[in-house]
Design a protein around this motif. Structure first.
Motif, PDB file in Angstrom:
ATOM      1  N   ARG A  45       0.992  -1.135   0.059  1.00 48.41           N
ATOM      2  CA  ARG A  45       0.036  -0.076  -0.079  1.00 48.41           C
ATOM      3  C   ARG A  45       0.946   1.258  -0.142  1.00 48.41           C
ATOM      4  O   ARG A  45       0.402   2.256  -0.662  1.00 48.41           O
ATOM      5  CB  ARG A  45      -0.866   0.052   1.188  1.00 48.41           C
ATOM      6  N   GLN A  46       1.773   1.260   0.845  1.00 44.67           N
ATOM      7  CA  GLN A  46       2.854   2.269   0.908  1.00 44.67           C
ATOM      8  C   GLN A  46       3.479   2.707  -0.485  1.00 44.67           C
ATOM      9  O   GLN A  46       3.749   3.675  -0.835  1.00 44.67           O
ATOM     10  CB  GLN A  46       3.856   2.155   2.013  1.00 44.67           C
ATOM     11  N   THR A  47       3.867   1.637  -1.075  1.00 41.88           N
ATOM     12  CA  THR A  47       4.813   1.531  -2.258  1.00 41.88           C
ATOM     13  C   THR A  47       3.653   2.289  -3.381  1.00 41.88           C
ATOM     14  O   THR A  47       4.046   2.900  -4.224  1.00 41.88           O
ATOM     15  CB  THR A  47       5.194   0.390  -2.703  1.00 41.88           C
ATOM     16  N   ILE A  48       2.499   1.815  -3.518  1.00 42.27           N
ATOM     17  CA  ILE A  48       1.406   2.272  -4.479  1.00 42.27           C
ATOM     18  C   ILE A  48       1.216   3.713  -4.151  1.00 42.27           C
ATOM     19  O   ILE A  48       1.367   4.609  -4.908  1.00 42.27           O
ATOM     20  CB  ILE A  48       0.344   1.472  -4.170  1.00 42.27           C
ATOM     21  N   ALA A  49       1.233   4.134  -2.826  1.00 42.65           N
ATOM     22  CA  ALA A  49       0.894   5.455  -2.582  1.00 42.65           C
ATOM     23  C   ALA A  49       2.007   6.450  -2.959  1.00 42.65           C
ATOM     24  O   ALA A  49       1.610   7.558  -3.395  1.00 42.65           O
ATOM     25  CB  ALA A  49       0.505   5.798  -1.039  1.00 42.65           C
ATOM     26  N   SER A  50       3.275   6.027  -2.892  1.00 44.02           N
ATOM     27  CA  SER A  50       4.448   6.690  -2.955  1.00 44.02           C
ATOM     28  C   SER A  50       4.510   6.992  -4.580  1.00 44.02           C
ATOM     29  O   SER A  50       4.674   8.122  -5.088  1.00 44.02           O
ATOM     30  CB  SER A  50       5.449   6.108  -2.531  1.00 44.02           C
ATOM     31  N   GLN A  51       4.046   5.842  -5.504  1.00 48.93           N
ATOM     32  CA  GLN A  51       4.276   5.960  -6.723  1.00 48.93           C
ATOM     33  C   GLN A  51       3.127   7.020  -7.265  1.00 48.93           C
ATOM     34  O   GLN A  51       3.277   7.488  -8.100  1.00 48.93           O
ATOM     35  CB  GLN A  51       4.194   4.553  -7.435  1.00 48.93           C
ATOM     36  N   GLU A  85       3.900  10.198  -9.364  1.00 51.75           N
ATOM     37  CA  GLU A  85       3.311  10.216 -10.957  1.00 51.75           C
ATOM     38  C   GLU A  85       2.510  11.398 -10.950  1.00 51.75           C
ATOM     39  O   GLU A  85       2.256  11.981 -12.064  1.00 51.75           O
ATOM     40  CB  GLU A  85       2.808   9.064 -11.488  1.00 51.75           C
ATOM     41  N   PHE A  86       1.406  11.531 -10.082  1.00 51.53           N
ATOM     42  CA  PHE A  86       0.549  12.417 -10.359  1.00 51.53           C
ATOM     43  C   PHE A  86       0.704  13.847  -9.402  1.00 51.53           C
ATOM     44  O   PHE A  86      -0.029  14.644  -9.431  1.00 51.53           O
ATOM     45  CB  PHE A  86      -0.864  12.149  -9.795  1.00 51.53           C
ATOM     46  N   GLY A  87       1.788  13.800  -8.740  1.00 50.36           N
ATOM     47  CA  GLY A  87       2.143  15.040  -7.847  1.00 50.36           C
ATOM     48  C   GLY A  87       1.165  15.359  -6.764  1.00 50.36           C
ATOM     49  O   GLY A  87       0.621  16.408  -6.657  1.00 50.36           O
ATOM     50  N   ARG A  88       0.293  14.307  -6.210  1.00 48.69           N
ATOM     51  CA  ARG A  88      -0.616  14.454  -5.193  1.00 48.69           C
ATOM     52  C   ARG A  88      -0.106  13.874  -3.948  1.00 48.69           C
ATOM     53  O   ARG A  88       0.087  12.371  -4.103  1.00 48.69           O
ATOM     54  CB  ARG A  88      -2.014  14.023  -5.667  1.00 48.69           C
ATOM     55  N   PRO A  89      -0.110  14.410  -2.784  1.00 44.13           N
ATOM     56  CA  PRO A  89       0.155  13.779  -1.408  1.00 44.13           C
ATOM     57  C   PRO A  89      -0.904  12.539  -1.382  1.00 44.13           C
ATOM     58  O   PRO A  89      -1.857  12.782  -1.635  1.00 44.13           O
ATOM     59  CB  PRO A  89      -0.081  14.908  -0.428  1.00 44.13           C
ATOM     60  N   THR A  90      -0.308  11.438  -1.251  1.00 46.89           N
ATOM     61  CA  THR A  90      -1.154  10.288  -1.015  1.00 46.89           C
ATOM     62  C   THR A  90      -0.617   9.323   0.067  1.00 46.89           C
ATOM     63  O   THR A  90       0.575   9.081   0.380  1.00 46.89           O
ATOM     64  CB  THR A  90      -1.154   9.347  -2.571  1.00 46.89           C
ATOM     65  N   LYS A  91      -1.674   9.179   0.924  1.00 53.33           N
ATOM     66  CA  LYS A  91      -1.244   8.116   2.137  1.00 53.33           C
ATOM     67  C   LYS A  91      -1.732   6.663   2.058  1.00 53.33           C
ATOM     68  O   LYS A  91      -2.524   6.546   1.232  1.00 53.33           O
ATOM     69  CB  LYS A  91      -2.098   8.769   3.340  1.00 53.33           C
ATOM     70  N   GLU A 151      -7.416   3.112 -14.990  1.00 52.27           N
ATOM     71  CA  GLU A 151      -6.076   3.645 -15.904  1.00 52.27           C
ATOM     72  C   GLU A 151      -5.128   2.266 -15.901  1.00 52.27           C
ATOM     73  O   GLU A 151      -4.118   2.563 -15.766  1.00 52.27           O
ATOM     74  CB  GLU A 151      -5.430   4.834 -15.091  1.00 52.27           C
ATOM     75  N   ILE A 152      -5.549   1.244 -15.924  1.00 49.54           N
ATOM     76  CA  ILE A 152      -4.926  -0.046 -15.822  1.00 49.54           C
ATOM     77  C   ILE A 152      -3.946  -0.225 -17.002  1.00 49.54           C
ATOM     78  O   ILE A 152      -3.009  -0.870 -16.964  1.00 49.54           O
ATOM     79  CB  ILE A 152      -6.038  -1.260 -15.646  1.00 49.54           C
ATOM     80  N   TYR A 153      -3.934   0.654 -17.986  1.00 51.30           N
ATOM     81  CA  TYR A 153      -3.225   0.491 -19.166  1.00 51.30           C
ATOM     82  C   TYR A 153      -2.450   1.940 -19.333  1.00 51.30           C
ATOM     83  O   TYR A 153      -1.554   2.157 -20.593  1.00 51.30           O
ATOM     84  CB  TYR A 153      -4.062   0.385 -20.688  1.00 51.30           C
ATOM     85  N   ARG A 154      -2.413   2.499 -18.264  1.00 48.83           N
ATOM     86  CA  ARG A 154      -1.637   3.837 -18.199  1.00 48.83           C
ATOM     87  C   ARG A 154      -0.273   4.077 -18.764  1.00 48.83           C
ATOM     88  O   ARG A 154      -0.099   4.982 -19.610  1.00 48.83           O
ATOM     89  CB  ARG A 154      -1.413   4.187 -16.760  1.00 48.83           C
ATOM     90  N   ARG A 155       0.701   3.242 -18.665  1.00 47.54           N
ATOM     91  CA  ARG A 155       1.871   3.214 -19.148  1.00 47.54           C
ATOM     92  C   ARG A 155       2.030   2.538 -20.503  1.00 47.54           C
ATOM     93  O   ARG A 155       3.163   2.502 -20.954  1.00 47.54           O
ATOM     94  CB  ARG A 155       2.803   2.704 -18.214  1.00 47.54           C
ATOM     95  N   LEU A 156       1.003   1.815 -20.936  1.00 50.17           N
ATOM     96  CA  LEU A 156       1.011   1.292 -22.383  1.00 50.17           C
ATOM     97  C   LEU A 156       0.834   2.217 -23.495  1.00 50.17           C
ATOM     98  O   LEU A 156      -0.621   2.094 -24.020  1.00 50.17           O
ATOM     99  CB  LEU A 156       0.232   0.036 -22.435  1.00 50.17           C
ATOM    100  N   LEU A 183      -6.174  12.256 -11.974  1.00 50.29           N
ATOM    101  CA  LEU A 183      -5.921  12.690 -10.817  1.00 50.29           C
ATOM    102  C   LEU A 183      -5.162  14.125 -10.747  1.00 50.29           C
ATOM    103  O   LEU A 183      -5.210  14.818  -9.921  1.00 50.29           O
ATOM    104  CB  LEU A 183      -4.922  11.616 -10.053  1.00 50.29           C
ATOM    105  N   CYS A 184      -4.352  14.093 -11.852  1.00 49.02           N
ATOM    106  CA  CYS A 184      -3.647  15.380 -12.172  1.00 49.02           C
ATOM    107  C   CYS A 184      -4.597  16.650 -12.251  1.00 49.02           C
ATOM    108  O   CYS A 184      -4.112  17.639 -12.062  1.00 49.02           O
ATOM    109  CB  CYS A 184      -3.022  15.160 -13.573  1.00 49.02           C
ATOM    110  N   TYR A 185      -5.871  16.241 -12.589  1.00 48.38           N
ATOM    111  CA  TYR A 185      -6.737  17.470 -12.890  1.00 48.38           C
ATOM    112  C   TYR A 185      -7.593  17.988 -11.951  1.00 48.38           C
ATOM    113  O   TYR A 185      -8.676  18.749 -11.902  1.00 48.38           O
ATOM    114  CB  TYR A 185      -7.487  17.358 -14.228  1.00 48.38           C
TER     115      TYR A 185
END
Ligand SMILES: Cc1ncc(COP(=O)(O)O)c(C=O)c1O
Length: 408
Positions: A73-79, A83-89, A202-207, A218-220
């Motif tokens: 969970r922490q790794t997902i929150a950090s990523q 990536e989106f520039g939003r504080p995530t816990k 956004e499950i294909y986000r990086r493809l 989330l960016c918007y």
């Protein structure tokens, strides 16, 4: 035997059904080319397999906490934060057994009976059925220009007093479209203005191909913390080729995650411990895997575009991401189900009817399998549909003769 009316009215998953058909025909020795698939062919990243094996070797494989193992969970929150520039816990992350349960839990968390969920068409086959299962009413919105990106005015026109949620899936299954920044930003603004939840799948986000990136919802978002209405859904299934590990997640406000966690806790307990340690290793150690897969898929996309262009009457908007395409066959055959069945019968090529995705007249053709299959599959389709191609073709060790004027 009487079963629940709602359950009995559910469609089976067209893609899973076709997977089963392809597997059966293959087992019978038929020369099947599977262009209907929904998962990368490459094996899981080495670090993921290693982590899973290490846990299995210990032999102590138990329940994890319902929302997932803390480190994952922490790794997902950090990523997400990066990536989106939003504080995530960590408390804003819920790990589930694949992305599907995350979507379903989000719908159950938000919808009261009769609430409407608006999403662009073509759409992933499971959205309407999951919305109905959660008691809601699916409302697809079709682009007026026949393309794959609806106008924000048409989306807004579909909203009613009963609308509670929108779903935006970009990069998109089945079309391969990557929605423009303008549309994604406008949808986020619309949802926040009208007090709607936005499920951003956004499950294909990086493809994504050709140096582009997929604008993430989330960016918007201008709402943050407990007010946030965006529910981001993601997972390791597609980008790390780990469909069978069954690990996905949702990132949303603490309150939404708490309620979704209760739904998962009471129905599924948690994602598999083995899958979670594997997903953690993939996220931490294997970012180059995704880039390699992306590059590979772009090459196969180019092949597919080139080969399909040789079939008269077929029109294709080249996919900008994913591993799907949605060519338009309506000039050859207006109904996609009989066309797909015809191709399977005469060419042993598996495609998925566009009708299942709200896109009649089209077929979904995947290019997640070997490049040679893309070329061979399209060669057979061309033979079956193009009367000016040679009447005979060889595949599966014998010669086939085209003895029809029109496919259906
Ligand atoms: C758009 C979309 N969302 C979610 C999923 C489900 O992913 P998972 O296998 O992680 O449940 C899929 C799988 O095909 C998909 O195409």
């Amino acid at each position: 035997m009487r079963l629940a009316k709602l359950a009995e009215s559910l469609a089976d998953s067209a893609t899973l059904r076709l997977n089963a058909t392809a597997a059966r025909l293959k087992a019978e020795g038929e020369p099947v080319i599977h262009l209907g698939g929904g998962e990368p062919e490459s094996p899981a990243p080495a670090a993921a397999v290693r982590a899973a094996r290490e846990l299995l070797d210990k032999g102590t494989v138990k329940y994890t906490a319902t929302p997932g193992i803390p480190m994952l969970r922490q790794t997902i929150a950090s990523q997400v934060e990066q990536e989106f520039g939003r504080p995530t816990k960590q408390a804003e992350v819920l790990v589930t057994a694949g992305a599907k349960p995350a979507i379903y839990a989000a719908l159950v968390a938000v919808l009261d009976p009769g609430d409407e969920v608006v999403f662009p068409s073509p759409f992933w086959v499971s959205y309407p059925e999951m919305v109905r299962l959660a008691g809601g009413v699916p409302v697809p919105v079709t682009a007026v220009d026949g393309g794959f990106e609806p106008r924000i005015e048409d989306i807004e026109a579909a909203l009613t007093d009963r609308t509670r949620m929108m779903i935006l899936n970009s990069p998109n299954n089945p079309s391969g479209a990557v929605y423009s920044e303008g549309l994604v930003a406008a949808v986020v603004e619309l949802c926040e203005r009208r007090g709607l939840f936005l499920l951003a799948d956004e499950i294909y986000r990086r493809l994504v191909f050709d140096g582009r990136t997929a604008p993430g919802a989330l960016c918007y978002s201008r709402e943050s913390g407990d007010e946030g209405r965006v529910i981001l859904v993601d997972g390791v299934s597609k980008m790390f080729g780990m469909t069978g590990f069954r690990v996905g997640w949702a990132v949303a406000s603490r309150r939404v995650i708490e309620v979704m966690g209760n739904i998962i806790g009471q129905t599924m307990s948690c994602a598999s411990a083995v899958g979670q340690v594997a997903a953690l290793a993939a996220l931490r150690e294997e970012s180059s895997y995704v880039e390699e897969l992306r590059r590979d898929l772009q090459g196969r996309r180019d092949l597919l575009v080139r080969e399909l262009a040789t079939i008269p009457g077929v029109r294709l908007t080249p996919p900008a991401g994913t591993f799907y395409s949605m060519p338009d066959f309506s000039a050859i055959a207006p109904a996609s189900e009989p066309l797909s069945a015809f191709l399977l019968q005469h060419t042993r090529v598996v495609t998925v009817p566009g009708k299942d995705f709200g896109c009649e007249g089209h077929l979904r053709i995947s290019y997640c399998g070997p490049a040679a299959d893309v070329v061979e599959g399209i060669r057979r389709i061309r033979w079956a549909l193009d009367q000016s191609s040679p009447q005979e073709i060889e595949f599966g060790g014998r010669v086939h003769v085209r003895d029809w004027d029109a496919p259906v």
